[in-house]
Design a protein around this motif. Structure first.
Motif, mmCIF file in Angstrom:
data_model
loop_
_atom_site.group_PDB
_atom_site.id
_atom_site.type_symbol
_atom_site.label_atom_id
_atom_site.label_comp_id
_atom_site.label_asym_id
_atom_site.label_seq_id
_atom_site.Cartn_x
_atom_site.Cartn_y
_atom_site.Cartn_z
ATOM 1 N N LEU A 47 0.825 -1.201 0.000
ATOM 2 C CA LEU A 47 0.000 0.000 0.000
ATOM 3 C C LEU A 47 0.864 1.258 0.000
ATOM 4 C CD1 LEU A 47 -2.737 -1.005 2.603
ATOM 5 C CD2 LEU A 47 -2.628 -1.494 0.152
ATOM 6 N N VAL A 48 0.476 2.201 -0.830
ATOM 7 C CA VAL A 48 1.097 3.525 -0.845
ATOM 8 C C VAL A 48 -0.018 4.521 -0.547
ATOM 9 C CG1 VAL A 48 2.329 5.238 -2.206
ATOM 10 C CG2 VAL A 48 2.826 2.800 -2.525
ATOM 11 N N ALA A 49 0.081 5.200 0.596
ATOM 12 C CA ALA A 49 -0.975 6.106 1.039
ATOM 13 C C ALA A 49 -0.581 7.553 0.787
ATOM 14 C CB ALA A 49 -1.255 5.893 2.525
ATOM 15 N N VAL A 50 -1.541 8.332 0.264
ATOM 16 C CA VAL A 50 -1.303 9.742 -0.053
ATOM 17 C C VAL A 50 -2.425 10.590 0.542
ATOM 18 C CG1 VAL A 50 -0.078 9.229 -2.196
ATOM 19 C CG2 VAL A 50 -2.551 9.558 -2.244
ATOM 20 N N ASP A 51 -2.203 11.908 0.556
ATOM 21 C CA ASP A 51 -3.212 12.814 1.103
ATOM 22 C C ASP A 51 -4.357 13.051 0.118
ATOM 23 O OD1 ASP A 51 -1.894 13.201 3.543
ATOM 24 O OD2 ASP A 51 -0.656 14.817 2.734
ATOM 25 N N ASN A 52 -4.039 13.141 -1.160
ATOM 26 C CA ASN A 52 -5.043 13.473 -2.179
ATOM 27 C C ASN A 52 -4.962 12.498 -3.344
ATOM 28 O OD1 ASN A 52 -6.098 16.139 -1.115
ATOM 29 N ND2 ASN A 52 -3.917 16.638 -1.277
ATOM 30 N N TRP A 53 -6.127 12.242 -3.955
ATOM 31 C CA TRP A 53 -6.176 11.280 -5.060
ATOM 32 C C TRP A 53 -5.338 11.722 -6.246
ATOM 33 C CZ3 TRP A 53 -7.231 6.641 -4.069
ATOM 34 C CH2 TRP A 53 -8.168 6.302 -3.082
ATOM 35 N N SER A 54 -5.205 13.030 -6.462
ATOM 36 C CA SER A 54 -4.383 13.497 -7.575
ATOM 37 C C SER A 54 -2.926 13.063 -7.411
ATOM 38 C CB SER A 54 -4.475 15.024 -7.697
ATOM 39 O OG SER A 54 -4.121 15.647 -6.476
ATOM 40 N N ASP A 55 -2.469 12.893 -6.152
ATOM 41 C CA ASP A 55 -1.109 12.417 -5.916
ATOM 42 C C ASP A 55 -0.929 10.989 -6.437
ATOM 43 O OD1 ASP A 55 -0.515 14.808 -4.654
ATOM 44 O OD2 ASP A 55 -0.934 14.034 -2.647
ATOM 45 N N CYS A 56 -1.991 10.175 -6.334
ATOM 46 C CA CYS A 56 -1.918 8.805 -6.864
ATOM 47 C C CYS A 56 -1.695 8.812 -8.368
ATOM 48 C CB CYS A 56 -3.218 8.048 -6.549
ATOM 49 S SG CYS A 56 -3.297 7.333 -4.895
ATOM 50 N N LEU A 57 -2.375 9.693 -9.068
ATOM 51 C CA LEU A 57 -2.207 9.767 -10.517
ATOM 52 C C LEU A 57 -0.780 10.155 -10.871
ATOM 53 C CD1 LEU A 57 -3.360 9.616 -13.365
ATOM 54 C CD2 LEU A 57 -4.155 11.982 -13.116
ATOM 55 N N VAL A 58 -0.208 11.089 -10.124
ATOM 56 C CA VAL A 58 1.181 11.498 -10.367
ATOM 57 C C VAL A 58 2.124 10.314 -10.167
ATOM 58 C CG1 VAL A 58 3.066 12.934 -9.511
ATOM 59 C CG2 VAL A 58 0.797 13.920 -9.804
ATOM 60 N N LEU A 59 1.937 9.557 -9.093
ATOM 61 C CA LEU A 59 2.808 8.409 -8.830
ATOM 62 C C LEU A 59 2.674 7.344 -9.916
ATOM 63 C CD1 LEU A 59 2.299 8.030 -4.967
ATOM 64 C CD2 LEU A 59 4.335 8.865 -6.146
ATOM 65 N N LEU A 60 1.461 7.145 -10.428
ATOM 66 C CA LEU A 60 1.264 6.184 -11.519
ATOM 67 C C LEU A 60 1.952 6.671 -12.788
ATOM 68 C CD1 LEU A 60 -0.113 3.567 -12.519
ATOM 69 C CD2 LEU A 60 -2.123 4.956 -13.087
ATOM 70 N N GLN A 61 1.824 7.938 -13.088
ATOM 71 C CA GLN A 61 2.448 8.495 -14.282
ATOM 72 C C GLN A 61 3.970 8.403 -14.226
ATOM 73 O OE1 GLN A 61 0.621 12.347 -13.907
ATOM 74 N NE2 GLN A 61 -0.929 11.939 -15.471
ATOM 75 N N GLN A 62 4.538 8.496 -13.027
ATOM 76 C CA GLN A 62 5.988 8.430 -12.863
ATOM 77 C C GLN A 62 6.506 7.005 -12.723
ATOM 78 O OE1 GLN A 62 6.865 10.924 -9.466
ATOM 79 N NE2 GLN A 62 6.746 12.801 -10.659
ATOM 80 N N GLY A 63 5.597 6.033 -12.754
ATOM 81 C CA GLY A 63 6.011 4.648 -12.643
ATOM 82 C C GLY A 63 6.405 4.226 -11.244
ATOM 83 N N GLN A 64 5.987 4.977 -10.247
ATOM 84 C CA GLN A 64 6.352 4.658 -8.863
ATOM 85 C C GLN A 64 5.333 3.747 -8.180
ATOM 86 O OE1 GLN A 64 8.510 7.856 -6.637
ATOM 87 N NE2 GLN A 64 7.623 9.176 -8.203
#
Length: 332
Positions: free
Chosen positions: A230-247
């Motif tokens: 699990l990777v937990a973030v404050d905002n859902w937009s942060d999840c999209l950024v992490l997916l786009q960066q391959g993280q």
């Protein structure tokens, strides 16, 4: 005079020698001092990211059984600007504004229009309907932007009157706050890059999957048999950024939230069927039952007048779900 001229000449000669030595050193490819060898670089991550955080699905006190979709029966709506004396709505009317906890990072539900800086979305429409019913003016709202993890505290502390932020009604949450009737039903799915071979949550074992802190989504992932990281973030937009960066390998949350990400990035796609049901309710304090009944009357009016359907058509047609309002259920 001659001695002074000689000193100047000698100074120029010394300077010329220094310049010549410097040029010679440069042409010889002299190495700079304190060279640092860079072996690797970590990609930047959004603030507040946590890997494998604790979730409420792991242990804790037993949750009382309930029907989380059943709210309090609505009352008749008074005319705008004429809220009953002593009611929670009258206190809001006298204050002059409704205070609502919302999101500004979830496209389609609660987000800032980049051209006007105004908050828009399906959830924002619900807030403005409540303000219209109290004041006769949908603009009499003070929006407070909060994260998923802050929703309960914002209500119980009295910081806000209502929270309208893709909030799933659960028995655990009902023990702390009240909910309106369900105004939308979503379901959890998985978002991946188009090039990914993943077809569902069962294929994410050992891989990093992103979800928001304090959400039902991260609790459901924690209980998934595949056991993703699990990777937990404050905002859902942060999840999209992490997916786009391959993280992360995937994002998993309600399909309505994922639909907003798909609308923003054509290189991602939703996969797999819904594996949960997420009934969205408007969060309200335990002591404000009159406001719960009032909000339910506003939602009943919104559905009956076609306002809910128009809002759905504007924002949520891309989800692929039919524009059918949930059937209201009441516990009294």
């Amino acid at each position: 005079m001659e001695g002074r001229r000689g000193g100047v000449v000698r100074g120029i000669a010394v300077l010329a020698v220094a310049v010549a030595l410097t040029a010679s050193a440069c042409s010889a490819g002299a190495a700079p001092v304190d060279r640092v060898r860079v072996r690797s670089a970590e990609r930047p991550v959004p603030v507040g990211v946590e890997l494998n955080p604790a979730t409420t699905s792991a242990g804790g006190a037993p949750v009382p059984q309930c029907d989380p979709t059943a709210s309090l029966r609505p009352t008749d709506l008074p005319p705008p600007g004429a809220m009953p004396a002593g009611s929670t709505m009258r206190a809001i009317q006298d204050r002059g504004r409704l205070i609502a906890g919302v999101d500004q990072n979830t496209y389609l539900f609660g987000f800032r229009d980049p051209t006007t800086n105004a908050l828009q979305g399906f959830d924002i429409d619900r807030v403005r309907e409540i303000a219209q019913a109290i004041f006769g003016d949908p603009g009499r709202v003070q929006f407070k932007v909060i994260t998923s993890a802050e929703r309960i505290d914002a209500i119980t502390s009295g910081e806000v009157d209502v929270v309208v932020r893709t909030m799933t009604a659960t028995c655990e949450r009902w023990a702390k706050i009240n909910f309106s009737q369900v105004y939308y039903t979503a379901g959890q799915r998985v978002l991946v890059e188009k090039s990914s071979g993943v077809q569902g949550v069962d294929q994410l074992g050992g891989q990093r999957v992103c979800a928001a802190k304090g959400s039902t989504s991260i609790n459901r992932l924690s209980a998934a048999p595949a056991r993703p990281q699990l990777v937990a973030v404050d905002n859902w937009s942060d999840c999209l950024v992490l997916l786009q960066q391959g993280q992360v390998a995937a994002v998993s949350t309600d399909d309505t939230i994922l639909a907003g990400m798909v609308a923003q990035d054509p290189n991602v796609r939703m996969v797999g069927p819904r594996f949960t049901e997420e009934p969205y309710g408007i969060g309200i304090a335990k002591q404000s039952e009159d406001l719960v009944r009032f909000v339910n009357a506003v939602l009943r009016e919104s559905i009956g007048s076609g306002s809910w359907t128009r809002s759905y058509t504007q924002w949520l047609t891309s989800t692929g779900q039919p524009p059918t309002p949930p059937t209201a259920r009441y516990r009294d």
